[in-house]
Design an enzyme around this catalytic site. Structure first.
Site, PDB file in Angstrom:
ATOM      1  N   VAL A 225       0.840  -1.196   0.000  1.00 24.96           N
ATOM      2  CA  VAL A 225       0.000   0.000   0.000  1.00 24.96           C
ATOM      3  C   VAL A 225       0.875   1.246   0.000  1.00 24.96           C
ATOM      4  O   VAL A 225       1.795   1.370   0.816  1.00 24.96           O
ATOM      5  CB  VAL A 225      -0.949   0.007   1.212  1.00 24.96           C
ATOM      6  CG1 VAL A 225      -1.806   1.280   1.212  1.00 24.96           C
ATOM      7  CG2 VAL A 225      -1.840  -1.230   1.203  1.00 24.96           C
ATOM      8  N   LYS A 240      -3.534   0.216  -3.307  1.00 22.50           N
ATOM      9  CA  LYS A 240      -3.209  -1.154  -2.905  1.00 22.50           C
ATOM     10  C   LYS A 240      -2.823  -1.918  -4.160  1.00 22.50           C
ATOM     11  O   LYS A 240      -3.633  -2.046  -5.095  1.00 22.50           O
ATOM     12  CB  LYS A 240      -4.414  -1.797  -2.219  1.00 22.50           C
ATOM     13  CG  LYS A 240      -4.170  -3.181  -1.640  1.00 22.50           C
ATOM     14  CD  LYS A 240      -5.409  -3.651  -0.885  1.00 22.50           C
ATOM     15  CE  LYS A 240      -5.200  -5.023  -0.267  1.00 22.50           C
ATOM     16  NZ  LYS A 240      -6.407  -5.469   0.482  1.00 22.50           N
ATOM     17  N   ASP A 378     -12.879  -9.429   9.354  1.00 24.49           N
ATOM     18  CA  ASP A 378     -11.509  -9.288   9.866  1.00 24.49           C
ATOM     19  C   ASP A 378     -11.370  -7.946  10.591  1.00 24.49           C
ATOM     20  O   ASP A 378     -10.575  -7.088  10.213  1.00 24.49           O
ATOM     21  CB  ASP A 378     -10.513  -9.375   8.712  1.00 24.49           C
ATOM     22  CG  ASP A 378      -9.084  -9.622   9.185  1.00 24.49           C
ATOM     23  OD1 ASP A 378      -8.921 -10.106  10.328  1.00 24.49           O
ATOM     24  OD2 ASP A 378      -8.147  -9.335   8.430  1.00 24.49           O
TER      25      ASP A 378
END
Length: 555
Positions: A225, A240, A378
């Protein structure tokens, strides 16, 4: 730096002061998770592992029954052999030349780490202390196996992270050593990143971006990134970028793991009952989704539509995706500025009530479970921020889950039964979630669950607060973290799965994903709102009828 700790005996997710502790009277007679403290405050003198046989013992088989079983297994293997060969051939064809390349790279990695081991053995033989046990294990020792995984690249680093996250499945020495797989991955030279950007964008980089910082903000096993600024709008963004060659490596490695799993199931049908191939397929699908940034962009946009439909854009956000400069291998997103939910000092300066911010995060996430096509799976501190404007920022949608209304309805009952210690309701919910063709004794199942969950009241946790004074200013930064024995928590929930499987139940993948996220939120609760019970607080909405309204509005 000064470090201080304070201890609390129970996790807030499962701490219910208004309820009598029905397990206290017989706590000394029940099995405990490794290292749990008894309710009277004394530590266990011995370590106990929850590998109990909860199901009824089977009757010994006669010799004729054993012969019939072997004959049946052999006949089944013969019937499945053509399908196995077909799978191996098709998988090998789809892998193509990449398989041979990865084999050569694997041999090179093996030779390299083997050379390190031989050099270390040589040095040790010259020492008076003899060869350490670490060296005696060869490349199967934790140190050298971790080094081998790192040399093999992204797929095996992720497998190493799985080992580090599963202390009940692997020996402590391996779990500790593979924690290093979570460290920052080596960055790719900026020149390589520029090459990928030119290939993917199909035009000069400076026609899209005003500026790109050559120093990466972050570098993970599969992506890197960089901060940047768009040309024209001057918007601050992050780019990204998929690391070069990662997708080919993942396909070759995962195909190899799949073939191994198929062969193991063929040789030993017990692996079939454990759904080994199914697990490998899930891992393969999940990891390949992570390297398709078009899918991640879709996940982000879906979440942003959910926020807009529910009028939540003033409470939470996800980064805007810039589609004109995003592809399968490049994802350009709005840059959000904020801090993780573990940064006590900055959070207190941004909002007057950290507890209200946490409640907002919980309500937004719970609402997305059925109102959104996918949910964020996540939510560790690096992906859940408090932004400078006081909103909650959800980052990195590479790992998502999908849950059916039926599974979530059963999950709600399961969570409520934890709060009220109603084990028969808990058993019914797990039976509803688990796929089975067997008749299950719900009352016996409930008794076995009570044996497990009686120990959850005894979990011992610790909050560590660290303070550090700046070198150039008098400002003092404060950060904190929650220390919970991960082996205790993992052993507890893995044991729920074990006892359920002993009754013939198999849970959907979403069950594990949901429990993992709830543990993350439980840690934030310990830190930001220690008196909050997120399963019973009326300010937190986990009600099914609201979910259906969300989905209707979202459509």
């Amino acid at each position: 730096m000064a470090v201080s700790t304070f201890r609390s005996g129970r996790l807030p997710l499962f701490h219910h002061p208004q309820l009598p502790n029905k397990a206290a009277a017989s706590a000394c007679t029940r099995r405990s998770v490794v290292g749990l403290k008894k309710l009277n405050g004394r530590s266990n003198s011995k370590a106990l592992f929850l590998f109990a046989q909860y199901s009824q013992p089977s009757q010994p088989q006669t010799q004729q029954q054993q012969q019939d079983r072997l004959s049946s297994r052999f006949q089944s293997s013969i019937e499945n052999l053509p399908k196995l060969v077909e799978d191996i051939v098709q998988t090998s064809i789809s892998t193509g030349p990449r398989g041979a390349l990865r084999l050569a790279q694997g041999i090179q990695a093996f030779v390299g780490v083997g050379g390190e081991w031989l050099a270390d053995v040589s040095r040790s033989t010259n020492a008076s202390t003899g060869i350490p046990s670490q060296l005696q294990l060869g490349l199967l020792s934790p140190l050298y196996l971790r080094k081998l995984f790192e040399r093999m690249g992204a797929t095996y680093i992720k497998l190493g992270q799985f080992i580090a996250s599963a202390p009940t499945l692997f020996p402590p020495a391996y779990v500790e050593e593979f924690q290093k797989c979570f460290d920052r991955a080596p960055s790719v030279p900026f020149e390589d990143i520029q090459t990928i950007l030119r290939q993917e964008l199909g035009r000069p980089i400076d026609s899209v971006y005003e500026y790109i910082d050559p120093t990466p903000i972050a570098s993970a096993s599969i992506a890197q990134v960089h901060g940047a600024r768009l040309k024209g709008s001057q918007d601050d963004v992050v780019i990204k970028v998929l690391k070069p060659g990662i997708e080919d490596i993942l396909v070759a490695d995962l195909n190899f793991v799949y073939i191994v799993a198929r062969i193991l199931e063929f040789l030993n049908p017990d692996f079939t009952r454990a759904s080994l191939v199914g697990i490998v397929k899930d891992i393969r699908e999940s990891m390949l989704e992570e390297v398709d940034f078009n899918k991640e962009a879709t996940n982000i946009e879906s979440f942003r539509r959910y926020l807009e439909a529910m009028g939540l854009t003033r409470q939470a956000t996800a980064p805007r995706v810039y589609n004109h400069c995003s592809t399968r291998r490049v994802l350009t997103m709005e840059r959000l500025y904020g801090v993780p939910l573990t940064d006590l000092d900055t959070i207190s300066s941004l909002v007057s009530s950290p507890e209200n911010s946490l409640i907002t995060a919980l309500n937004v996430w719970f609402g997305s479970l059925l109102a959104c096509e996918t949910f964020h799976a996540d939510v560790h501190a690096g992906n859940l921020w408090l932004l400078r404007d006081g909103r909650i920022g959800f980052l990195d949608f590479g790992i998502v889950g999908r849950i059916s209304p039926k599974t979530w309805a059963a999950m709600e009952v399961f969570l409520a039964s934890i709060a009220t210690e109603e084990y028969e309701s808990m058993a019914s919910a797990l039976i509803e979630m688990g796929a089975t063709n067997k008749d299950i004794d719900a009352k016996a199942f409930a008794r076995d669950l009570e044996k497990i969950f009686s120990s959850i009241q005894e979990l011992d946790t610790e909050v560590v607060v660290a303070t550090a004074r700046g070198t150039n200013t008098n400002a003092t930064a404060v950060s904190a973290n929650i220390i919970v024995d991960e082996r205790q928590m993992n052993a507890l929930f893995l044991d729920v799965v074990r006892v359920s499987e002993s009754y013939g139940l198999r849970f959907p993948r979403e069950f594990a994903l949901l429990m993992k996220q709830l543990l993350y939120f439980d840690r934030y609760t310990r830190l930001l709102a220690p008196n909050l019970n997120m399963l019973q607080d009326q300010r937190i909405s986990i009600v099914s009828n609201r979910r259906s309204n969300y989905r209707d509005n979202f459509r």
